[in-house]
Write an enzyme that holds these catalytic residues in place. Structure first.
Site, PDB file in Angstrom:
ATOM      1  N   CYS A  79     -42.524 -19.655 -25.792  1.00  0.00           N
ATOM      2  CA  CYS A  79     -41.327 -20.090 -25.062  1.00  0.00           C
ATOM      3  C   CYS A  79     -41.484 -19.827 -23.558  1.00  0.00           C
ATOM      4  O   CYS A  79     -42.256 -20.506 -22.897  1.00  0.00           O
ATOM      5  CB  CYS A  79     -40.077 -19.424 -25.639  1.00  0.00           C
ATOM      6  SG  CYS A  79     -38.549 -20.286 -25.208  1.00  0.00           S
ATOM      7  N   HIS A 166     -40.345 -20.738 -31.617  1.00  0.00           N
ATOM      8  CA  HIS A 166     -40.437 -19.316 -31.983  1.00  0.00           C
ATOM      9  C   HIS A 166     -40.992 -19.171 -33.401  1.00  0.00           C
ATOM     10  O   HIS A 166     -40.257 -19.330 -34.379  1.00  0.00           O
ATOM     11  CB  HIS A 166     -39.060 -18.658 -31.881  1.00  0.00           C
ATOM     12  CG  HIS A 166     -38.598 -18.473 -30.477  1.00  0.00           C
ATOM     13  ND1 HIS A 166     -38.906 -17.355 -29.733  1.00  0.00           N
ATOM     14  CD2 HIS A 166     -37.876 -19.276 -29.666  1.00  0.00           C
ATOM     15  CE1 HIS A 166     -38.381 -17.467 -28.525  1.00  0.00           C
ATOM     16  NE2 HIS A 166     -37.747 -18.639 -28.454  1.00  0.00           N
ATOM     17  N   GLU A 168     -41.829 -16.491 -34.863  1.00  0.00           N
ATOM     18  CA  GLU A 168     -41.464 -15.202 -35.452  1.00  0.00           C
ATOM     19  C   GLU A 168     -40.188 -15.258 -36.280  1.00  0.00           C
ATOM     20  O   GLU A 168     -39.918 -14.349 -37.074  1.00  0.00           O
ATOM     21  CB  GLU A 168     -41.344 -14.129 -34.355  1.00  0.00           C
ATOM     22  CG  GLU A 168     -40.179 -14.310 -33.378  1.00  0.00           C
ATOM     23  CD  GLU A 168     -40.497 -15.211 -32.202  1.00  0.00           C
ATOM     24  OE1 GLU A 168     -39.763 -15.158 -31.199  1.00  0.00           O
ATOM     25  OE2 GLU A 168     -41.476 -15.987 -32.285  1.00  0.00           O
TER      26      GLU A 168
END
Length: 508
Positions: A79, A166, A168
């Site tokens: 990001c 993202h 994660e």
């Protein structure tokens, strides 16, 4: 030293989650502020740049204290990290025409080691206000979405990658695969960081550091201090002198139950019942912050007094865990004081002892995993978190011995009910709160004007956010009935349906 990944934190709410996901791959990683990059030793196998609430378009945009593209190790920008790299390579980053937040469909454009074993089309999670609108000439676009052309890229002739999404978060359905590709295949980490390995290396390190010195540890009955004690005891045996202080604000019968558990696993523990000292000091105090400070100061007094009985002690051990460490060196500095008395400060300086913190690289879920591997009893490992000040912050207003008794009894009925109904392990934290009000009621033919108990149960991962638990109505009705019928002084029970934020888990 361990092989590790270095995560540079630019202030993203997801930074700790990146670390958790990498550790789930059995690879050790550390988070450091972008402006305090440690020396890049041979053990550091790769670098990840986190997201950020900031924009690379700002004049004071955070810039890391290292040359991103001059490193010999692979780099992954997530990001903000990707936008920063694109801008530094000569690309353009502009404000998105509409904020890109939520699920998006990722389409692979080129084969890449970063995207190996991922589907040609998969769901990812976006959360950004800027977009790379013009790619640098030195990168290849390896994946796009409908609205983001440069969703993933690779720098020519370098193991340097950037992604706008993202990986994660669980909403990125193949995010774990992407992180594994980067950490294992690109960085070459060997996935050897396991619970057993951590225990062996930590025990050896403690033995080397401590030698023949004695170590003092204040036990709380909670997971962190108990696992710390187990590791230190495994390393140095009875050189560990553990102290468990009863502040009079523990759960019902907890003092003796916890002492018995500690002794059953061989810990050299001294129990100190200082209930009267704490309760006398709290008499008439209503302000929650004053309560916390009084309890913290009194604990230091009592603990210091008991610790002086061990004249050969050179170390003070604490159950500090990694989120505490991260918070103390965060990008924006220590967060606003929502509560004090997390870990009692001041003890090492006052007692002139060196500090031993064997868990300060672990997250809470990792502490539990290490504890189980080390043989800590399940009744401690699976215990709900309990506040350091104990029932002092679950009794709103002034504290009396009678209010403590009532709260302990109500809490015991609630917790026992959760356990007997098979609900305890579905709840992250639960307890009874004594409210500083009275309400009218009827018992038999008599009108009553008695106290109110509030029940609180939440789910959470680390306590930073929490949702209230939708317990079965039949269960709540049964617990309420038993509290009112068995505890003199209570005629009303309510249930808290507030989440954090905006509320907090505790009421004070």
């Amino acid at each position: 030293m361990e092989q590790q990944l270095l995560i540079l934190d630019f202030g993203s709410q997801y930074t700790q989650l990146i670390a958790r996901r990498i550790r789930e791959l059995n690879v050790y990683c550390e988070i450091h502020p972008y402006n305090a990059v440690p020396e890049l030793t041979p053990e550091i196998k790769g670098i990840i740049l986190s997201g950020s609430p900031c924009s690379v378009r700002e004049d004071d945009a955070p810039i890391p204290d290292l040359d991103i593209f001059g490193q010999q190790v692979p780099v992954l920008g997530i990001c903000y990290g990707a936008q920063l790299m694109a801008k530094q390579l000569g690309g353009e980053v502009e404000a998105s025409k509409h904020r890109e937040y939520g699920r998006a469909g990722l389409e692979l454009k080129q084969s890449s080691e970063l995207l190996n074993n991922m589907d040609a089309h998969s769901q990812v999670w976006m959360s950004h206000g800027d977009t790379i609108t013009q790619k640098p000439t030195s990168i290849d676009i390896i994946a796009s979405t409908d609205s983001v052309e440069v969703a993933a890229f690779k720098v020519h002739d370098k193991n340097v990658y950037g992604i706008q999404f993202h990986p994660e978060v669980t909403h990125s359905l193949q995010g774990r695969q992407l992180l594994q590709n980067f950490v294992v295949d690109i960085c070459g980490c060997d996935q050897s960081w396991t619970a057993a390995h951590f225990i062996d290396s930590t025990v050896a390190e403690i033995r080397e550091r401590v030698g023949t010195d004695e170590v003092i540890l204040g036990l709380s009955g909670g997971v962190d201090s108990s696992v710390a004690a187990a590791l230190i005891h495994k390393a140095i045996g009875d050189q560990l002198k553990a102290i468990f202080v009863n502040n009079g604000l523990l759960r019902k019968d907890e003092y003796h139950q916890v002492l018995d558990t500690y002794r059953s696993i061989g810990l050299n523990v001294t129990g100190v019942d200082a209930s009267d000292e704490f309760l006398d000091a709290l008499e008439g105090v209503t302000d929650p912050e004053r309560k916390r400070k009084i309890i913290g100061a009194k604990f230091i007094d009592v603990f210091d007094r008991e610790a002086h009985k061990f004249s050969n002690a050179k170390w003070l051990a604490q159950g500090t865990i990694y989120p505490d460490v991260i918070e103390s060196v965060s990008v924006k500095g220590p967060s606003a004081t929502i509560k004090s008395h997390h870990n009692v400060g001041g003890l090492p300086e006052r007692m002139k002892l060196k500090l031993l913190e064997p868990l300060n690289t672990l997250f809470k879920d990792e502490v539990r995993r290490i504890g189980r591997e080390a043989g800590v009893p399940e009744e401690i490992i699976s215990r709900h978190p309990f506040p350091g000040p104990g029932l002092a912050i679950r009794i709103l207003g002034s504290i009396t011995r009678e209010k403590v008794r009532i709260t302990q009894e109500a809490d015991a009925i609630f917790i026992h009910g959760l356990k007997s109904s098979g609900l305890y392990d579905d709840v992250w934290q639960a307890g009874a709160i004594f409210l500083p009000i009275q309400s009218v009621g009827v018992m038999g033919d008599e009108r009553t004007y008695e106290h109110v108990i509030c029940l609180r149960a939440v789910t959470s991962v680390d306590g930073m956010t929490a949702d209230w638990v939708d317990l079965p109505h039949s269960f709540l009705a049964d617990v309420s009935n038993r509290i009112i019928n068995n505890i003199k002084g209570i005629n009303r029970v309510v249930y808290d349906v507030s989440s954090k934020p905006p509320a907090t888990i505790e009421w004070e």
